[in-house]
Design a protein around this motif. Structure first.
Motif, short mmCIF file in Angstrom:
data_model
loop_
_atom_site.label_atom_id
_atom_site.label_comp_id
_atom_site.label_asym_id
_atom_site.label_seq_id
_atom_site.Cartn_x
_atom_site.Cartn_y
_atom_site.Cartn_z
N ILE A 86 0.85 -1.20 0.00
CA ILE A 86 0.00 0.00 0.00
C ILE A 86 0.88 1.25 0.00
CG2 ILE A 86 -1.59 1.38 1.41
CD1 ILE A 86 -2.89 -1.24 2.30
N ARG A 87 1.88 1.24 0.85
CA ARG A 87 2.76 2.43 0.92
C ARG A 87 3.46 2.67 -0.40
NH1 ARG A 87 6.82 2.21 5.37
NH2 ARG A 87 7.52 4.05 4.22
N LEU A 88 3.88 1.59 -1.04
CA LEU A 88 4.56 1.74 -2.32
C LEU A 88 3.64 2.37 -3.36
CD1 LEU A 88 6.76 1.35 -4.36
CD2 LEU A 88 6.26 -1.08 -4.46
N VAL A 89 2.43 1.87 -3.42
CA VAL A 89 1.49 2.41 -4.42
C VAL A 89 1.08 3.84 -4.06
CG1 VAL A 89 -0.75 2.08 -5.52
CG2 VAL A 89 0.73 0.10 -5.08
N MET A 139 0.08 -3.21 -12.80
CA MET A 139 0.72 -4.13 -11.85
C MET A 139 1.09 -5.44 -12.54
SD MET A 139 0.38 -5.24 -8.06
CE MET A 139 1.54 -6.49 -7.51
N VAL A 140 2.36 -5.81 -12.42
CA VAL A 140 2.76 -7.15 -12.83
C VAL A 140 2.65 -8.00 -11.58
CG1 VAL A 140 4.46 -8.55 -14.02
CG2 VAL A 140 4.40 -6.08 -14.41
N ALA A 141 1.57 -8.77 -11.51
CA ALA A 141 1.20 -9.44 -10.26
C ALA A 141 1.90 -10.78 -10.11
CB ALA A 141 -0.31 -9.61 -10.25
N PRO A 142 1.84 -11.35 -8.89
CA PRO A 142 2.42 -12.67 -8.65
C PRO A 142 1.68 -13.72 -9.47
CG PRO A 142 1.88 -11.56 -6.59
CD PRO A 142 1.25 -10.78 -7.69
N LEU A 170 -0.62 -7.73 -4.45
CA LEU A 170 -1.75 -7.32 -5.28
C LEU A 170 -2.88 -6.74 -4.42
CD1 LEU A 170 -3.24 -7.15 -7.96
CD2 LEU A 170 -3.82 -9.57 -7.74
N VAL A 171 -3.10 -7.37 -3.30
CA VAL A 171 -4.14 -6.89 -2.39
C VAL A 171 -3.83 -5.45 -1.97
CG1 VAL A 171 -5.14 -7.18 -0.10
CG2 VAL A 171 -4.70 -9.19 -1.54
N GLY A 172 -2.56 -5.20 -1.64
CA GLY A 172 -2.17 -3.86 -1.24
C GLY A 172 -2.36 -2.85 -2.37
N TYR A 173 -2.00 -3.28 -3.56
CA TYR A 173 -2.18 -2.43 -4.74
C TYR A 173 -3.63 -1.98 -4.87
CZ TYR A 173 -2.94 -1.87 -9.86
OH TYR A 173 -3.33 -1.47 -11.10
N LEU A 217 -5.24 1.88 -4.36
CA LEU A 217 -6.03 2.54 -5.41
C LEU A 217 -7.40 2.94 -4.88
CD1 LEU A 217 -5.42 0.47 -8.68
CD2 LEU A 217 -4.24 2.51 -7.85
N ALA A 218 -8.04 1.99 -4.21
CA ALA A 218 -9.38 2.24 -3.68
C ALA A 218 -9.36 3.44 -2.74
CB ALA A 218 -9.91 1.00 -2.97
N ALA A 219 -8.34 3.45 -1.87
CA ALA A 219 -8.27 4.54 -0.89
C ALA A 219 -8.11 5.88 -1.57
CB ALA A 219 -7.10 4.29 0.07
N ALA A 220 -7.47 5.88 -2.74
CA ALA A 220 -7.24 7.14 -3.45
C ALA A 220 -8.39 7.46 -4.41
CB ALA A 220 -5.92 7.07 -4.20
N GLY A 221 -9.38 6.58 -4.42
CA GLY A 221 -10.52 6.82 -5.30
C GLY A 221 -10.23 6.55 -6.76
N ILE A 222 -9.22 5.72 -7.01
CA ILE A 222 -8.90 5.38 -8.40
C ILE A 222 -9.56 4.05 -8.74
CG2 ILE A 222 -7.04 4.82 -10.01
CD1 ILE A 222 -5.18 6.54 -8.28
#
Lengths: 336, 336
Positions: free
Chosen positions: B165-168, B181-184, B195-198, B202-207
């Motif tokens: 999450i922090r990275l995104v 995202m190139v996911a696992p 991926l979950v954090g990603y 996004l959701a938290a930022a409204g994207i």
DNA sequence: TTGTAGGCGTTATCAC
DNA sequence: GTGATAACGCCTACAA
């Protein structure tokens, strides 16, 4: 966990007969041998290493001493040595020594708890006479991979001059005449042949040797960065650089990018090792692949049988986008 | 090689007393203890592992099972586990399993000749129930690093959602809204949290979440190349890509270069692991550093004491030139 | 070709 | 507190 006696009881023989079968001694009747083999499979018996070690006064363990730096070469060596050992019924314990600069804790690091029957020593420690003497004083048979100095132990000879010549010839064939070299840190090691080969190739092509174009690195990324920075500031800058390791070549590449040089158009770059890294930078690195698994097999053989087998190793020149302009990704999975 | 009896004779005590001193048992008189200690030093005595193994019916060996792919994470894990073991008087034997895709030779690979007292299983094998059951059937205590599925063995929990999450968030703060995202490779593993954090960030930022921007890779360089090729061909291409491993991020980076995109100006790139590679590509990769040695220590503790210690691990976000525009080489020596 | 005795260097059990 | 004595599982002699 079944013991040899359980097997003996089930097969209706003495445990010594079982031992003979297990150790592959010929002097066992065919019928008995089969009965024993069936019993072994039945019980899933496997001999206890500890008991064998104790009774035979051997550990069936080979020690491997490697530096902590230079991951890819080490990882390949560790894997190759381990599998060569397994084939011979031996184990490996790897001792990783911190090696930063020249300051490492020598013989003290080597009190192997596992008491190996022999040790295989990889560069750079294989050329440290004091260190090797410390091992020898412990009564350990020593195998030195690519040893060049005068020191205790058997040597697995590795010669890198011929392949280095071919690499530099490749650069010359592309039209380069100002070719820089990021050389190995110290003359007293096998990798010095990379520099020897460089000079030989230049001489053969009638290109004068320019000491300004040769800068020693430390086998790390940073060394490549520094060396190429210096070289590119020369009045007559090189148009190609041969770095004695892929890590250093990556440094050369990164710094070239940073300074705005295009690779290979403005500057061709070549490395040595064929590390995984070599395929993951852009453009992928022209480099030399070492026959690590053959070397490892020879070393293990020497360690176990106290005799260096007669083999010669085949290095391989791998040409990629950093020199020849054929800019393709190398997508193969890395084969150790 | 001196034995316990040699020490006993020199110290003028019974060998059992020496054993008590060696094993740190309290029931030894002060004077005797000192006499014994002197004798031990005098002779350079070290107990024989083989004999201890045989008598104690323990091997004092921890098995470590790692994949053959993904060198840097493995190398770090091997080194960290080995040193954690040594502190506890244990040894490690590493079993390297070939893992290409999903086709590996499971339980058969695991007939450790050394009969470890317990095994530590790293990803991805730590989430293969069949494989783990095979180990459990051999009566081996199991420690699973970052296990998430239902399977035998203790689990060292590793949670990567928060740091992802922090990275995104970092990417979003730079102004990116189209983030690929190139996911696992598979959902059933701990790394899925990346991926979950990603998605959470996004959701938290409204994207809005766009499935076209998420492509699963295989943790290899090639996966990153393929994924980014696909993404950059989209009508609305991403301006930033988060790859779930540094190897894949390197693929993204290389392909971006090849296609003529500037990084980070045209495309920002971030990875995961902080592999040595991350500092050797250009520009150096923004990534996440895993607390490998803490994880290893916890795993070794669990393996030896049959109990998972209560610890929480601290991941670290490392921001480099591939996202923030501060284009500097990272010249530090890699600390495993 | 097969089997028996003794010992390898520890730990564990029980007396003193 | 300290010390004999018996395992532990196998190998090396030597004997049959």
């Amino acid at each position: 966990m079944p013991t040899i006696k359980d097997v003996a009881k089930l097969a209706g023989v003495s445990f010594k007969t079982v031992a003979r079968v297990v150790n592959g001694e010929p002097s066992v009747g065919k019928d008995l041998r089969e009965r024993v083999e069936v019993a072994i499979r039945e019980l899933g018996y496997r001999p206890s290493l500890a008991a064998r070690q104790l009774a035979a006064q051997k550990s069936f363990i080979i020690g491997l001493i490697v530096p902590r730096a230079g991951i890819s070469y080490i990882a390949r060596m560790m894997i190759a040595v381990a599998s060569a050992c397994r084939e011979q019924g031996y184990q490996v314990t790897t001792e990783t020594i911190d090696w930063r600069g020249d300051n490492y804790n020598a013989a003290e690091s080597l009190r192997f708890a596992s008491r190996p029957d022999a040790v295989i020593v990889a560069p750079p420690f294989c050329n440290d006479a004091v260190f090797l003497q410390g091992l020898a004083d412990q009564g350990l048979p020593i195998v030195r991979i690519a040893g060049v100095t005068d020191a205790p132990g058997m040597v697995i000879p590795v010669h890198e001059a011929p392949i280095s010549i071919r690499l530099v010839e490749h650069l010359i064939a592309l039209g380069h005449t100002r070719i820089g070299m990021v050389a190995p840190p110290l003359p007293i090691r096998a990798s010095e042949e990379r520099l020897v080969g460089y000079r030989a190739a230049l001489a053969a092509a009638g290109i004068a040797y320019d000491p300004d174009l040769v800068i020693r690195g430390d086998f790390n990324f940073a060394g490549g960065v520094r060396a190429v920075t210096e070289m590119l500031a020369l009045p007559q800058r090189p148009t190609a650089v041969f770095a004695a390791s892929d890590d250093m070549a990556a440094g050369v590449l990164a710094q070239a990018h940073k300074l705005g040089f295009r690779v290979p158009d403005d500057l061709a770059v070549a490395g040595f090792d064929d590390a995984p890294l070599a395929r993951m930078v852009w453009p992928p690195l022209t480099t030399v692949r070492q026959p690590v698994s053959q070397i490892a097999q020879a070393a293990v053989h020497a360690a176990i049988h106290q005799r260096v087998p007669e083999v010669s190793f085949q290095h391989e020149l791998i040409i990629r986008g950093s020199t020849n302009g054929d800019r393709q990704h190398c997508l193969d999975i890395y084969a150790f």
